[in-house]
Design a protein around this motif. Sequence first.
Motif, short mmCIF file in Angstrom:
data_model
loop_
_atom_site.label_atom_id
_atom_site.label_comp_id
_atom_site.label_asym_id
_atom_site.label_seq_id
_atom_site.Cartn_x
_atom_site.Cartn_y
_atom_site.Cartn_z
N GLY A 64 46.95 27.15 41.93
CA GLY A 64 45.50 27.05 41.81
C GLY A 64 44.75 27.62 42.99
O GLY A 64 43.53 27.65 42.99
N SER A 65 45.47 28.09 44.00
CA SER A 65 44.82 28.64 45.19
C SER A 65 44.41 30.10 44.95
O SER A 65 44.90 30.76 44.03
N ALA A 66 43.54 30.60 45.83
CA ALA A 66 43.16 32.01 45.76
C ALA A 66 44.37 32.90 45.96
O ALA A 66 44.50 33.95 45.33
N GLU A 67 45.29 32.47 46.83
CA GLU A 67 46.50 33.25 47.10
C GLU A 67 47.38 33.34 45.86
O GLU A 67 47.92 34.40 45.56
N SER A 68 47.51 32.24 45.13
CA SER A 68 48.36 32.30 43.93
C SER A 68 47.69 33.14 42.84
O SER A 68 48.37 33.81 42.07
N GLU A 69 46.36 33.14 42.79
CA GLU A 69 45.69 34.00 41.81
C GLU A 69 45.88 35.47 42.16
O GLU A 69 45.98 36.30 41.26
N GLU A 70 45.96 35.80 43.44
CA GLU A 70 46.27 37.18 43.83
C GLU A 70 47.69 37.55 43.42
O GLU A 70 47.96 38.67 43.01
#
Length: 158
Positions: free
Chosen positions: A17-23
């Motif tokens: 759910g983090s911005a990093e995982s979305e990247e």
Amino acid sequence: MNTNPDTTRHLLVGADGSAESEEAIRWAITEATAVGDKVEILMVLPREELLPGTSFALQPHGRVPVRKHYSLDEAVARIQRELHADIDVTTMLRQGNPTSELLAAARDADMLVLGTGTKSAVGRLVFGSVSTACVRHATCPVVLVSTQAVHRFSPTAS
């Protein structure tokens, strides 16, 4: 585009759910769209592990709780719309130790893709890191995607 099912790679993406995982999701979908791979995204919700006799939750790997009201399916659909990617993406939700669950799922994958943040060295030392443990123990190649470098190695990078 790869249309031969015998050479299609299986990309497993770890999501939290983090911005990093979305990247990481964005990178994997872009890669898969360009070469015809399949993408599977696994979100692991950590179990609350309580210390005996206390009300404090023990989070041994410095896990960050998944954002409230976060929907992995909605995030994947949004990313696919942004990328104009028309590929099938499978999502899975499990509960347990994120490192253990990702490593178990990665046994059948050709590549494990994870987002990585910019924690300080002290933060990594004190809290540990799921991505560090996966790099050390995965039985397949691991790609770590940071928000700063995601554009540098991608089929669509200019």
